[in-house]
Design a protein around this motif. Structure first.
Motif, PDB file in Angstrom:
ATOM      1  N   VAL A 290       2.887  16.600  -4.791  1.00  9.13           N
ATOM      2  CA  VAL A 290       3.205  15.785  -5.965  1.00  9.13           C
ATOM      3  C   VAL A 290       1.907  15.145  -6.450  1.00  9.13           C
ATOM      4  O   VAL A 290       1.264  14.396  -5.717  1.00  9.13           O
ATOM      5  N   VAL A 291       1.545  15.453  -7.689  1.00 17.28           N
ATOM      6  CA  VAL A 291       0.327  14.901  -8.288  1.00 17.28           C
ATOM      7  C   VAL A 291       0.742  13.893  -9.349  1.00 17.28           C
ATOM      8  O   VAL A 291       1.404  14.247 -10.330  1.00 17.28           O
ATOM      9  N   GLU A 292       0.352  12.636  -9.147  1.00 18.28           N
ATOM     10  CA  GLU A 292       0.675  11.563 -10.082  1.00 18.28           C
ATOM     11  C   GLU A 292      -0.562  11.183 -10.883  1.00 18.28           C
ATOM     12  O   GLU A 292      -1.673  11.151 -10.355  1.00 18.28           O
ATOM     13  N   THR A 293      -0.343  10.885 -12.164  1.00 20.88           N
ATOM     14  CA  THR A 293      -1.436  10.450 -13.022  1.00 20.88           C
ATOM     15  C   THR A 293      -0.860   9.551 -14.092  1.00 20.88           C
ATOM     16  O   THR A 293       0.361   9.418 -14.238  1.00 20.88           O
ATOM     17  N   GLY A 294      -1.707   8.934 -14.861  1.00 16.92           N
ATOM     18  CA  GLY A 294      -1.232   8.052 -15.917  1.00 16.92           C
ATOM     19  C   GLY A 294      -0.913   6.661 -15.410  1.00 16.92           C
ATOM     20  O   GLY A 294      -1.115   6.329 -14.245  1.00 16.92           O
ATOM     21  N   LYS A 295      -0.374   5.844 -16.299  1.00  9.62           N
ATOM     22  CA  LYS A 295      -0.044   4.466 -15.971  1.00  9.62           C
ATOM     23  C   LYS A 295       1.390   4.378 -15.465  1.00  9.62           C
ATOM     24  O   LYS A 295       2.295   5.030 -15.976  1.00  9.62           O
ATOM     25  N   GLY A 296       1.599   3.545 -14.451  1.00 10.52           N
ATOM     26  CA  GLY A 296       2.918   3.401 -13.871  1.00 10.52           C
ATOM     27  C   GLY A 296       3.843   2.539 -14.720  1.00 10.52           C
ATOM     28  O   GLY A 296       3.400   1.655 -15.456  1.00 10.52           O
ATOM     29  N   GLU A 297       5.148   2.811 -14.622  1.00 11.81           N
ATOM     30  CA  GLU A 297       6.171   2.029 -15.298  1.00 11.81           C
ATOM     31  C   GLU A 297       7.220   1.601 -14.290  1.00 11.81           C
ATOM     32  O   GLU A 297       7.541   2.338 -13.361  1.00 11.81           O
ATOM     33  N   SER A 298       7.771   0.405 -14.492  1.00  9.80           N
ATOM     34  CA  SER A 298       8.786  -0.113 -13.590  1.00  9.80           C
ATOM     35  C   SER A 298      10.112   0.604 -13.839  1.00  9.80           C
ATOM     36  O   SER A 298      10.535   0.783 -14.992  1.00  9.80           O
ATOM     37  N   ALA A 299      10.779   1.016 -12.770  1.00 13.94           N
ATOM     38  CA  ALA A 299      12.050   1.735 -12.885  1.00 13.94           C
ATOM     39  C   ALA A 299      12.934   1.388 -11.690  1.00 13.94           C
ATOM     40  O   ALA A 299      12.454   0.943 -10.642  1.00 13.94           O
ATOM     41  N   LEU A 300      14.262   1.590 -11.865  1.00 16.09           N
ATOM     42  CA  LEU A 300      15.208   1.341 -10.796  1.00 16.09           C
ATOM     43  C   LEU A 300      15.306   2.579  -9.908  1.00 16.09           C
ATOM     44  O   LEU A 300      15.346   3.714 -10.404  1.00 16.09           O
ATOM     45  N   VAL A 301      15.361   2.365  -8.601  1.00 14.04           N
ATOM     46  CA  VAL A 301      15.466   3.481  -7.664  1.00 14.04           C
ATOM     47  C   VAL A 301      16.564   3.185  -6.653  1.00 14.04           C
ATOM     48  O   VAL A 301      16.804   2.025  -6.287  1.00 14.04           O
ATOM     49  N   VAL A 302      17.232   4.252  -6.219  1.00 14.79           N
ATOM     50  CA  VAL A 302      18.234   4.173  -5.154  1.00 14.79           C
ATOM     51  C   VAL A 302      17.994   5.353  -4.216  1.00 14.79           C
ATOM     52  O   VAL A 302      17.412   6.374  -4.615  1.00 14.79           O
ATOM     53  N   PRO A 303      18.407   5.271  -2.968  1.00 11.29           N
ATOM     54  CA  PRO A 303      18.268   6.425  -2.067  1.00 11.29           C
ATOM     55  C   PRO A 303      19.063   7.625  -2.582  1.00 11.29           C
ATOM     56  O   PRO A 303      20.155   7.476  -3.142  1.00 11.29           O
ATOM     57  N   GLN A 304      18.509   8.806  -2.393  1.00  9.89           N
ATOM     58  CA  GLN A 304      19.199  10.025  -2.827  1.00  9.89           C
ATOM     59  C   GLN A 304      20.575  10.161  -2.205  1.00  9.89           C
ATOM     60  O   GLN A 304      21.502  10.675  -2.835  1.00  9.89           O
ATOM     61  N   GLN A 305      20.729   9.690  -0.957  1.00 11.63           N
ATOM     62  CA  GLN A 305      22.003   9.852  -0.268  1.00 11.63           C
ATOM     63  C   GLN A 305      23.119   9.047  -0.910  1.00 11.63           C
ATOM     64  O   GLN A 305      24.298   9.285  -0.636  1.00 11.63           O
ATOM     65  N   ALA A 306      22.789   8.087  -1.791  1.00 13.58           N
ATOM     66  CA  ALA A 306      23.819   7.314  -2.475  1.00 13.58           C
ATOM     67  C   ALA A 306      24.406   8.073  -3.662  1.00 13.58           C
ATOM     68  O   ALA A 306      25.495   7.732  -4.143  1.00 13.58           O
ATOM     69  N   LEU A 307      23.704   9.093  -4.153  1.00 13.99           N
ATOM     70  CA  LEU A 307      24.153   9.842  -5.323  1.00 13.99           C
ATOM     71  C   LEU A 307      25.281  10.807  -4.972  1.00 13.99           C
ATOM     72  O   LEU A 307      25.226  11.510  -3.965  1.00 13.99           O
ATOM     73  N   GLN A 308      26.306  10.840  -5.818  1.00 13.92           N
ATOM     74  CA  GLN A 308      27.391  11.802  -5.719  1.00 13.92           C
ATOM     75  C   GLN A 308      27.534  12.494  -7.073  1.00 13.92           C
ATOM     76  O   GLN A 308      27.161  11.926  -8.116  1.00 13.92           O
ATOM     77  N   VAL A 309      28.049  13.694  -7.069  1.00 14.79           N
ATOM     78  CA  VAL A 309      28.187  14.459  -8.310  1.00 14.79           C
ATOM     79  C   VAL A 309      29.583  15.073  -8.362  1.00 14.79           C
ATOM     80  O   VAL A 309      30.065  15.633  -7.363  1.00 14.79           O
ATOM     81  N   ASP A 310      30.246  14.931  -9.511  1.00 12.72           N
ATOM     82  CA  ASP A 310      31.510  15.633  -9.745  1.00 12.72           C
ATOM     83  C   ASP A 310      31.425  16.324 -11.099  1.00 12.72           C
ATOM     84  O   ASP A 310      30.334  16.453 -11.673  1.00 12.72           O
ATOM     85  N   GLN A 311      32.570  16.739 -11.618  1.00  9.14           N
ATOM     86  CA  GLN A 311      32.555  17.474 -12.884  1.00  9.14           C
ATOM     87  C   GLN A 311      32.052  16.630 -14.045  1.00  9.14           C
ATOM     88  O   GLN A 311      31.525  17.166 -15.026  1.00  9.14           O
TER      89      GLN A 311
END
Length: 375
Positions: A290-311
């Motif tokens: 993963v190559v990161e560049t540019g200026k950072g921005e504040s964002a909300l993050v949650v663990p991937q394991q919390a995500l669920q997907v349905d139709q």
């Protein structure tokens, strides 16, 4: 007779119905008596997110040495544990020394003889020189003595070279490590006859630091250069994403860009260097760079394991103030290592369920345990 058997049965059924009728008419609800299910929750947090591009890379040791036998002989000993770390100069294999030690002794003896002959020739030249100066000896006699001196000196130098060669071959019977690193499996067992044509005895790969090579297309290279020129961004920050989705803790830096383009794929090989003190990264390992560049921005993050997907799309289960489960639809911006970046649908400090998701349903009261990020 038949009537006499029926009467007791009817009486028993009547008694059972009477007992049942004496109850309150309510059946026990197992779910009502069970305690609320336990779940693990984590707070939605903010993080600085920088624009990133991912590549498929391959780990490569900074130094890699294939140990080979430089002289012929039977392999007498192996002095290392396969897979262990070794130091530069450490003795790893031993080849029989007998013939090579004998060659050294013989060369030493020949050198001593040659040195004695040269010493005698030097004395003869000195004597003939004095006699010639007193006109006692002829010039031809002095010339002959000088020739014998030169021959003796040449023979002495040849014997000295023979000794050095014999000592060098004797030293080759000890196979030592030229670098610090981790040694692999021994390919030849003790007792076998080895030599320069025997192949690789074992391979040593340096561990710290270590390289990650990854191909970059010309289009991506141009896009990054334009971004840097337009926004005056700082240097690249390079990370490695491991096979389990987690991010390798130590960032790396780009230290080499190849000077030729692969004509088949139109890509340039870029190399990043990473610290690897614990040996987590292994030579030949396939990773995501993963190559990161540019200026950072504040964002909300949650663990991937919390995500669920349905139709209907992605969602998370959140916990309200009454410890009840609620469904919250979210928009996922990207995935960064073990975290998912949320564009819309959540607020900071809300509690999302990360463990026990399969045991709960919307509206159900639960017993939460809050986990800390990174635990």
């Amino acid at each position: 007779m038949r009537r006499a058997l029926v009467l007791p049965v009817v009486s028993a059924l009547g008694a059972m119905l009477l007992v049942a009728g004496c109850g309150d008419g309510k059946q026990a609800d197992p779910a009502a008596s069970a305690p609320p299910p336990a779940v693990t929750v984590i707070r939605v947090s903010t993080a600085e997110i920088r624009p990133a591009t991912t590549f498929t890379g391959r780990i490569e040791g900074k130094e890699k040495v294939e140990l080979r036998a430089r002289v012929e002989g039977f392999l007498e000993k192996r002095l290392f544990t396969e897979g262990a770390n070794v130091k530069s100069g450490e003795l790893l294999f031993g080849i029989e020394k007998g013939l090579y030690q004998a060659a050294v002794d013989q060369a030493k003896a020949a050198l001593l003889t040659a040195e004695s002959t040269l010493k005698l020739a030097d004395l003869d030249v000195e004597r003939q020189t004095q006699l010639f100066q007193r006109n006692v000896s002829a010039q031809a006699t002095l010339d002959q003595a000088t020739a014998r001196q030169g021959e003796a000196r040449g023979n002495m130098l040849a014997q000295r070279a023979t000794l050095e060669k014999a000592e060098l071959q004797l030293s080759y019977t000890d196979v030592t490590s030229p670098i610090d690193g981790r040694i692999g499996r021994a390919s030849i067992s003790v007792g076998n006859f080895v030599g320069p044509s025997s192949g690789v005895l074992a391979t040593i790969v340096s561990q710290d630091p270590i390289y990650a090579n990854f191909p970059v297309t010309q289009r991506e290279m141009l896009a990054v250069r334009k971004e840097q020129a337009a926004n005056n961004t700082g240097p690249f920050v390079v990370y490695i994403q491991l096979a389990d989705g987690s991010r390798y803790p130590s960032p790396g830096k780009i230290d080499f860009v190849d000077n030729t383009v692969n004509q088949g794929t139109d890509t340039v090989v870029v190399r990043a260097i990473f610290p690897n003190p614990n040996g987590v990264l292994v030579d030949g390992q396939l990773v995501t760079v993963v190559v990161e560049t540019g200026k950072g921005e504040s964002a909300l993050v949650v663990p991937q394991q919390a995500l669920q997907v349905d139709q209907a799309g992605p969602f998370v289960l959140i916990l309200d103030k009454d410890n009840k489960i609620q469904v919250r639809r979210v928009d996922v911006d990207s995935v960064r290592g073990a975290d998912a970046v949320i564009r819309k649908g959540l607020e900071a400090d809300e509690l999302v369920v990360t463990e026990g998701i399969q045991r709960v349903r919307p509206g159900q009261v639960v017993t939460p345990t809050e986990a800390k990020r990174g635990a």
